[in-house]
Design a protein around this motif. Sequence first.
Motif, short mmCIF file in Angstrom:
data_model
loop_
_atom_site.label_atom_id
_atom_site.label_comp_id
_atom_site.label_asym_id
_atom_site.label_seq_id
_atom_site.Cartn_x
_atom_site.Cartn_y
_atom_site.Cartn_z
N MET A 143 -2.53 1.26 -13.41
CA MET A 143 -2.82 0.81 -12.07
C MET A 143 -3.64 -0.48 -12.17
O MET A 143 -4.58 -0.56 -12.93
CB MET A 143 -3.57 1.90 -11.32
N ALA A 144 -3.29 -1.44 -11.36
CA ALA A 144 -3.98 -2.73 -11.37
C ALA A 144 -5.30 -2.63 -10.61
O ALA A 144 -5.45 -1.81 -9.70
CB ALA A 144 -3.10 -3.79 -10.72
N LEU A 145 -6.24 -3.45 -10.98
CA LEU A 145 -7.50 -3.53 -10.26
C LEU A 145 -7.28 -4.22 -8.94
O LEU A 145 -6.42 -5.09 -8.81
CB LEU A 145 -8.52 -4.32 -11.08
N THR A 146 -8.05 -3.84 -7.93
CA THR A 146 -7.95 -4.48 -6.62
C THR A 146 -8.42 -5.92 -6.72
O THR A 146 -9.49 -6.20 -7.25
CB THR A 146 -8.80 -3.71 -5.60
N THR A 147 -7.61 -6.82 -6.19
CA THR A 147 -7.98 -8.23 -6.22
C THR A 147 -8.06 -8.84 -4.84
O THR A 147 -8.63 -9.89 -4.67
CB THR A 147 -6.97 -9.05 -7.06
N GLN A 148 -7.48 -8.19 -3.84
CA GLN A 148 -7.51 -8.71 -2.48
C GLN A 148 -8.07 -7.65 -1.53
O GLN A 148 -7.70 -6.49 -1.62
CB GLN A 148 -6.11 -9.07 -2.00
N VAL A 149 -8.90 -8.05 -0.62
CA VAL A 149 -9.40 -7.15 0.40
C VAL A 149 -8.43 -7.22 1.57
O VAL A 149 -8.06 -8.29 2.03
CB VAL A 149 -10.83 -7.54 0.84
N MET A 150 -8.00 -6.06 2.04
CA MET A 150 -7.06 -5.99 3.15
C MET A 150 -7.73 -5.32 4.34
O MET A 150 -8.55 -4.42 4.19
CB MET A 150 -5.81 -5.19 2.76
N THR A 151 -7.32 -5.73 5.54
CA THR A 151 -7.78 -5.08 6.76
C THR A 151 -6.87 -3.88 7.06
O THR A 151 -5.78 -3.75 6.51
CB THR A 151 -7.72 -6.05 7.95
N ASP A 152 -7.34 -3.02 7.97
CA ASP A 152 -6.51 -1.90 8.40
C ASP A 152 -5.20 -2.39 9.00
O ASP A 152 -4.14 -1.81 8.75
CB ASP A 152 -7.26 -1.04 9.43
N GLU A 153 -5.25 -3.44 9.80
CA GLU A 153 -4.03 -3.96 10.42
C GLU A 153 -3.05 -4.50 9.38
O GLU A 153 -1.84 -4.38 9.54
CB GLU A 153 -4.37 -5.04 11.46
N GLN A 154 -3.57 -5.08 8.32
CA GLN A 154 -2.68 -5.56 7.25
C GLN A 154 -2.03 -4.38 6.53
O GLN A 154 -0.84 -4.42 6.21
CB GLN A 154 -3.45 -6.44 6.27
N ARG A 155 -2.79 -3.33 6.27
CA ARG A 155 -2.21 -2.13 5.66
C ARG A 155 -1.16 -1.53 6.59
O ARG A 155 -0.10 -1.09 6.14
CB ARG A 155 -3.30 -1.10 5.35
N LYS A 156 -1.47 -1.49 7.87
CA LYS A 156 -0.51 -0.98 8.85
C LYS A 156 0.77 -1.80 8.81
O LYS A 156 1.87 -1.24 8.89
CB LYS A 156 -1.13 -1.02 10.25
N SER A 157 0.67 -3.11 8.65
CA SER A 157 1.88 -3.95 8.61
C SER A 157 2.75 -3.62 7.40
O SER A 157 3.98 -3.65 7.49
CB SER A 157 1.52 -5.44 8.64
N VAL A 158 2.14 -3.29 6.28
CA VAL A 158 2.90 -2.90 5.09
C VAL A 158 3.60 -1.56 5.35
O VAL A 158 4.78 -1.40 5.03
CB VAL A 158 2.01 -2.83 3.83
N ALA A 159 2.88 -0.62 5.94
CA ALA A 159 3.47 0.69 6.25
C ALA A 159 4.62 0.54 7.24
O ALA A 159 5.68 1.17 7.07
CB ALA A 159 2.39 1.63 6.80
N LEU A 160 4.46 -0.29 8.24
CA LEU A 160 5.54 -0.53 9.21
C LEU A 160 6.75 -1.17 8.54
O LEU A 160 7.89 -0.82 8.85
CB LEU A 160 5.04 -1.41 10.35
N GLU A 161 6.51 -2.11 7.65
CA GLU A 161 7.62 -2.76 6.93
C GLU A 161 8.41 -1.72 6.15
O GLU A 161 9.64 -1.74 6.11
CB GLU A 161 7.08 -3.86 6.01
N TYR A 162 7.71 -0.79 5.52
CA TYR A 162 8.32 0.30 4.76
C TYR A 162 9.19 1.17 5.68
O TYR A 162 10.35 1.45 5.39
CB TYR A 162 7.21 1.10 4.09
N LEU A 163 8.64 1.60 6.81
CA LEU A 163 9.38 2.46 7.73
C LEU A 163 10.59 1.74 8.33
O LEU A 163 11.67 2.32 8.44
CB LEU A 163 8.45 2.99 8.82
N LYS A 164 10.42 0.49 8.66
CA LYS A 164 11.54 -0.29 9.21
C LYS A 164 12.62 -0.53 8.16
O LYS A 164 13.81 -0.60 8.49
CB LYS A 164 11.04 -1.60 9.80
N ALA A 165 12.22 -0.63 6.89
CA ALA A 165 13.21 -0.79 5.83
C ALA A 165 14.10 0.45 5.74
O ALA A 165 15.30 0.34 5.49
CB ALA A 165 12.53 -1.07 4.49
N PHE A 166 13.54 1.64 5.96
CA PHE A 166 14.37 2.84 5.98
C PHE A 166 15.40 2.76 7.09
O PHE A 166 16.57 3.11 6.91
CB PHE A 166 13.52 4.10 6.17
N ASP A 167 14.97 2.29 8.26
CA ASP A 167 15.89 2.16 9.39
C ASP A 167 16.96 1.11 9.11
O ASP A 167 17.99 1.08 9.78
CB ASP A 167 15.12 1.79 10.65
#
Length: 158
Positions: free
Chosen positions: A1-25
């Motif tokens: 596992m890589a070390l964390t190098t970037q700090v992300m906001t909750d909204e940015q994490r949400k955008s990644v999760a949404l991208e994942y769910l939309k990719a399934f669709d």
Amino acid sequence: MALTTQVMTDEQRKSVALEYLKAFDNGGTTSTGASILDLFAEDAQVYFPKWGLANGRDQIGRLFADVGGTIRSIRHDYATFNWVFSGGDTVVAEGTSHGEHRDGPWRAGVPDWGAGRWCDVFEIRDWLIQRVFIYLDPDYAGKDTARYPWLARRTGAT
């Protein structure tokens, strides 16, 4: 596992999760035309009921091929998602879906005990999914009723 190098906001994490769910669709393709697997860290983990734990992109690809091979279409109901943020790397999405499984259609709430309600627990760092555990009923078409007395009574299953 890589070390964390970037700090992300909750909204940015949400955008990644949404991208994942939309990719399934979208049949496993992201909005940029990339593979859904590109959203995952190399050593990511995915859990899916009745499949188990997939470790790393190769196993995740097999899990998605196995499960995706049974689903003809899926649509997540984005407008009704519930999001829970931990203040850290964890994001939880709860929602509903509908679609067509090889065994038949499903829609959350039809019937009320059937498939279509789900909850995904994500761990997202550095713009990549490190872990997603998927909690849902994998009996999309609602055929597994005889083993549950309360469903057998409702459906006449024997």
